[in-house]
Scaffold this motif. Structure first.
Motif, PDB file in Angstrom:
ATOM      1  N   ARG A 161       0.803  -1.217   0.000  1.00  0.00           N
ATOM      2  CA  ARG A 161       0.000   0.000   0.000  1.00  0.00           C
ATOM      3  C   ARG A 161       0.841   1.275   0.000  1.00  0.00           C
ATOM      4  O   ARG A 161       0.362   2.351  -0.333  1.00  0.00           O
ATOM      5  N   GLY A 162       2.121   1.170   0.397  1.00  0.00           N
ATOM      6  CA  GLY A 162       2.994   2.338   0.421  1.00  0.00           C
ATOM      7  C   GLY A 162       3.669   2.591  -0.913  1.00  0.00           C
ATOM      8  O   GLY A 162       3.318   2.012  -1.937  1.00  0.00           O
ATOM      9  N   HIS A 163       4.673   3.473  -0.862  1.00  0.00           N
ATOM     10  CA  HIS A 163       5.384   3.857  -2.075  1.00  0.00           C
ATOM     11  C   HIS A 163       6.685   3.077  -2.269  1.00  0.00           C
ATOM     12  O   HIS A 163       7.338   3.235  -3.311  1.00  0.00           O
ATOM     13  N   HIS A 164       7.094   2.277  -1.289  1.00  0.00           N
ATOM     14  CA  HIS A 164       8.401   1.637  -1.331  1.00  0.00           C
ATOM     15  C   HIS A 164       8.300   0.153  -0.990  1.00  0.00           C
ATOM     16  O   HIS A 164       7.382  -0.284  -0.295  1.00  0.00           O
TER      17      HIS A 164
ATOM     18  N   ALA B 268      13.166   0.414   7.732  1.00  0.00           N
ATOM     19  CA  ALA B 268      12.456   1.377   8.578  1.00  0.00           C
ATOM     20  C   ALA B 268      13.313   1.787   9.771  1.00  0.00           C
ATOM     21  O   ALA B 268      13.158   2.889  10.308  1.00  0.00           O
ATOM     22  N   CYS B 269      14.227   0.911  10.180  1.00  0.00           N
ATOM     23  CA  CYS B 269      15.111   1.230  11.309  1.00  0.00           C
ATOM     24  C   CYS B 269      15.990   2.433  11.017  1.00  0.00           C
ATOM     25  O   CYS B 269      16.526   3.058  11.936  1.00  0.00           O
ATOM     26  N   GLY B 270      16.165   2.750   9.734  1.00  0.00           N
ATOM     27  CA  GLY B 270      17.012   3.879   9.373  1.00  0.00           C
ATOM     28  C   GLY B 270      16.317   5.221   9.392  1.00  0.00           C
ATOM     29  O   GLY B 270      16.965   6.259   9.196  1.00  0.00           O
ATOM     30  N   ILE B 271      15.005   5.241   9.645  1.00  0.00           N
ATOM     31  CA  ILE B 271      14.267   6.501   9.594  1.00  0.00           C
ATOM     32  C   ILE B 271      14.838   7.569  10.540  1.00  0.00           C
ATOM     33  O   ILE B 271      15.034   8.719  10.133  1.00  0.00           O
ATOM     34  N   PRO B 272      15.125   7.248  11.831  1.00  0.00           N
ATOM     35  CA  PRO B 272      15.689   8.295  12.698  1.00  0.00           C
ATOM     36  C   PRO B 272      16.999   8.868  12.172  1.00  0.00           C
ATOM     37  O   PRO B 272      17.287  10.054  12.366  1.00  0.00           O
ATOM     38  N   TYR B 273      17.784   8.045  11.485  1.00  0.00           N
ATOM     39  CA  TYR B 273      19.062   8.524  10.963  1.00  0.00           C
ATOM     40  C   TYR B 273      18.856   9.387   9.723  1.00  0.00           C
ATOM     41  O   TYR B 273      19.662  10.281   9.440  1.00  0.00           O
ATOM     42  N   PHE B 274      17.781   9.159   8.990  1.00  0.00           N
ATOM     43  CA  PHE B 274      17.412  10.044   7.899  1.00  0.00           C
ATOM     44  C   PHE B 274      16.927  11.383   8.447  1.00  0.00           C
ATOM     45  O   PHE B 274      17.319  12.451   7.964  1.00  0.00           O
ATOM     46  N   ILE B 275      16.105  11.348   9.487  1.00  0.00           N
ATOM     47  CA  ILE B 275      15.610  12.585  10.099  1.00  0.00           C
ATOM     48  C   ILE B 275      16.758  13.395  10.671  1.00  0.00           C
ATOM     49  O   ILE B 275      16.811  14.618  10.552  1.00  0.00           O
TER      50      ILE B 275
ATOM     51  N   ILE C 264      16.270   9.426   1.336  1.00  0.00           N
ATOM     52  CA  ILE C 264      15.378   8.345   1.762  1.00  0.00           C
ATOM     53  C   ILE C 264      15.598   7.106   0.908  1.00  0.00           C
ATOM     54  O   ILE C 264      15.466   5.971   1.376  1.00  0.00           O
ATOM     55  N   ASP C 265      15.984   7.295  -0.348  1.00  0.00           N
ATOM     56  CA  ASP C 265      16.206   6.152  -1.235  1.00  0.00           C
ATOM     57  C   ASP C 265      17.393   5.302  -0.795  1.00  0.00           C
ATOM     58  O   ASP C 265      17.514   4.146  -1.205  1.00  0.00           O
ATOM     59  N   ASP C 266      18.270   5.876   0.023  1.00  0.00           N
ATOM     60  CA  ASP C 266      19.398   5.099   0.548  1.00  0.00           C
ATOM     61  C   ASP C 266      18.925   3.967   1.456  1.00  0.00           C
ATOM     62  O   ASP C 266      19.671   3.017   1.706  1.00  0.00           O
TER      63      ASP C 266
ATOM     64  N   VAL D  54       6.058   6.419  13.496  1.00  0.00           N
ATOM     65  CA  VAL D  54       7.307   6.118  12.785  1.00  0.00           C
ATOM     66  C   VAL D  54       7.319   4.619  12.508  1.00  0.00           C
ATOM     67  O   VAL D  54       7.722   3.818  13.345  1.00  0.00           O
ATOM     68  N   GLN D  55       6.861   4.251  11.295  1.00  0.00           N
ATOM     69  CA  GLN D  55       6.769   2.838  10.973  1.00  0.00           C
ATOM     70  C   GLN D  55       7.243   2.526   9.566  1.00  0.00           C
ATOM     71  O   GLN D  55       7.977   1.573   9.347  1.00  0.00           O
ATOM     72  N   VAL D  56       6.846   3.339   8.608  1.00  0.00           N
ATOM     73  CA  VAL D  56       7.196   3.100   7.209  1.00  0.00           C
ATOM     74  C   VAL D  56       7.930   4.322   6.657  1.00  0.00           C
ATOM     75  O   VAL D  56       7.931   5.393   7.270  1.00  0.00           O
ATOM     76  N   LEU D  57       8.559   4.163   5.488  1.00  0.00           N
ATOM     77  CA  LEU D  57       9.333   5.261   4.920  1.00  0.00           C
ATOM     78  C   LEU D  57       8.474   6.498   4.668  1.00  0.00           C
ATOM     79  O   LEU D  57       8.960   7.625   4.780  1.00  0.00           O
ATOM     80  N   ASP D  58       7.212   6.289   4.333  1.00  0.00           N
ATOM     81  CA  ASP D  58       6.328   7.439   4.139  1.00  0.00           C
ATOM     82  C   ASP D  58       6.223   8.270   5.421  1.00  0.00           C
ATOM     83  O   ASP D  58       6.076   9.494   5.353  1.00  0.00           O
ATOM     84  N   ASP D  59       6.291   7.612   6.600  1.00  0.00           N
ATOM     85  CA  ASP D  59       6.286   8.349   7.864  1.00  0.00           C
ATOM     86  C   ASP D  59       7.536   9.217   7.978  1.00  0.00           C
ATOM     87  O   ASP D  59       7.475  10.375   8.417  1.00  0.00           O
ATOM     88  N   GLY D  60       8.678   8.641   7.611  1.00  0.00           N
ATOM     89  CA  GLY D  60       9.918   9.409   7.659  1.00  0.00           C
ATOM     90  C   GLY D  60       9.885  10.611   6.737  1.00  0.00           C
ATOM     91  O   GLY D  60      10.327  11.719   7.102  1.00  0.00           O
TER      92      GLY D  60
END
Length: 457
Positions: free
Chosen positions: A38-41, A46-53, A60-62, A137-143
């Motif tokens: 259902r998402g875009h990716h 998902a564990c990397g989201i805080p490090y992206f923020i 995000i593509d990384d 904070v669960q999926v890349l779309d959240d990030g």
């Protein structure tokens, strides 16, 4: 003879691991594989989201391991993003799929089905939890949504609700972004999966970073204005907030399966056997949506970790593809980086062990990550929880600086194999001054625990 059809519901770690493993065993001429996400990716961390923020990861593509196009071109797996499965009909052997971009719904048949619907962030059951500026904070779309909020709305004050791994990592990331950050948690310490003495170290580190902790407080209300968050209300205070991050943990996203009549256990996760088969014929489930067995307590447990999801997805895919594989369970190993600390745990903490019916002894030792004379040696604490009479290892926790956390892996292996503290004292661990004191912290802790067991009789 027409090919069988495997439908995968969910396109992240478990779902795409299952699809890939099934494809390895059967070519497209024998098995058509369709995955709905259902998402875009697909297949992302998902564990990397805080490090992206926080800016440690630039794009995000990384965080994306493999794209839908790569699955199609390299493995003949038809991945359809922005397609949500909204119903499973086991009698009809079909799923009802909603196209989130073009609109409309249609039924898609299956011969075999893998349910990998993941987990859902917990939200407090109060008004305003869905207001603008309140983020899970669960999926890349959240990030991406949080990053967009930081860039467009320029928030100054953030409140993180919940003191688990993601909550603490997000608090640190937001401080790095220049926000004034408060953290609200109902427990007496952050990271309640640690014992209080170890969690206190994390609390002190967060305060040193500039995070204001409001512990043993729960959220009573969210104040909003024009549909956006303005404040978080607890019994003791009102905290102004331009941005709220929910770090209250997650629950298995098992509602779709349960509505179809697939059994769900006491944890809220889908019930499977060791081969990740559900009780429905031809249906497997894997990842954060399932419950598994804790190998120390023997109890069912739901743990949302990418490591488990990938392993369970592999097992489901091997079996769906006609092979044989099993997933034995977990011991609950996890690591995190919080401020300057590396934090790790495996097995049961003292409270969990007592709840499981064990009588325990525990030891905590202080040591260094390297030989004391070698440049860069830093301090670390290692805690072992052992069974009182047998000395069997039940759990371990580590809080330290660089090169501390990964020592939990050796302890997890000892735990997995049912070793006692006395047996662990003889472990042949690697030694060189840049990596360890001559007595590794794990060996020191094991020796102290063995001595306590002997003294206790």
């Amino acid at each position: 003879m027409s090919a069988e059809r495997l439908v995968v519901v969910g396109g992240d770690a478990a779902g795409m691991s299952a699809a890939s493993q099934a494809r390895r065993r059967r070519p497209a001429s024998e098995l058509e594989i369709v995955a709905f996400e259902r998402g875009h990716h697909t297949s992302y961390s998902a564990c990397g989201i805080p490090y992206f923020i926080g800016g440690d990861v630039e794009e995000i593509d990384d965080l994306v391991v493999r794209t839908p196009a790569e699955f199609r071109e390299q493995q003949d797996i038809d991945v359809r993003i922005r397609h949500e499965v909204v119903e499973i009909d086991l009698d009809r052997r079909a799923v009802r799929v909603r196209d989130l971009e073009a609109g409309g719904e249609r039924w898609e048949g299956f011969d075999k089905l893998v349910v990998a619907t993941g987990a859902t962030p917990r939200r407090p059951p109060i008004d305003g939890a869905d207001a603008g500026g309140v983020h899970g904070v669960q999926v890349l779309d959240d990030g991406l949504a949080i990053r967009r909020a930081l860039d467009e709305h320029k928030p100054r004050r953030a409140v993180v609700v919940g003191g688990g791994y993601i909550g603490l990592e997000m608090a640190e990331a937001l401080v790095k972004e220049g926000l004034e950050v408060s953290l609200v948690d109902g427990a007496a310490q952050p990271m309640r999966t640690l014992d209080p003495d170890m969690g206190a170290l994390i609390a002190d580190a967060l305060r040193g970073l500039g995070v204001t902790l409001h512990l043993e407080e729960t959220v009573e209300a969210f104040e909003t204005s024009d549909g956006r968050i303005r404040a978080v209300v607890t019994p003791g205070r009102t905290l102004d907030a331009d941005l709220v991050v929910l770090g209250m943990g997650v629950r298995p996203n098992s509602g779709l399966a349960e509505a179809a009549g697939i059994a769900v256990g006491p944890t809220g996760g889908i019930v499977t056997d060791r081969r990740m088969r559900t009780r429905a014929e031809g249906v497997w489930a894997a990842g954060d949506c399932v419950q598994t067995r804790h190998l120390v307590s023997g109890e069912p447990i739901a743990i949302a970790l990418g490591t488990h999801a990938n392993k369970q997805g592999r097992v489901a895919g091997v079996n769906a593809g006609g092979g044989y594989a099993t997933f034995p369970g977990v011991v609950g190993t996890a690591v995190a980086k919080i401020c300057h600390f590396e934090v790790a745990r495996t097995g049961l903490n003292e409270a969990e062990a007592a709840s499981a019916g064990f009588e325990t002894l525990s030891v905590t030792v202080e040591s260094t990550t390297r030989a004391g004379y070698y440049p860069g040696a830093t301090s670390m604490k290692t805690k072992l929880v052992v069974e009182k009479r047998s000395g069997r290892l039940l759990g371990a926790q580590i809080v330290g600086e660089e090169n501390a956390a990964k020592r939990i892996d050796g302890l997890a292996i000892a735990l997995w194999n049912g070793m006692t503290a006395e047996q662990m004292t003889g472990l042949d661990l690697g030694y060189a001054p840049p990596f360890s004191p001559v007595w590794d912290p794990v060996l020191i802790a094991a020796r102290k625990a063995a001595e306590r067991v002997e003294q206790a009789g």
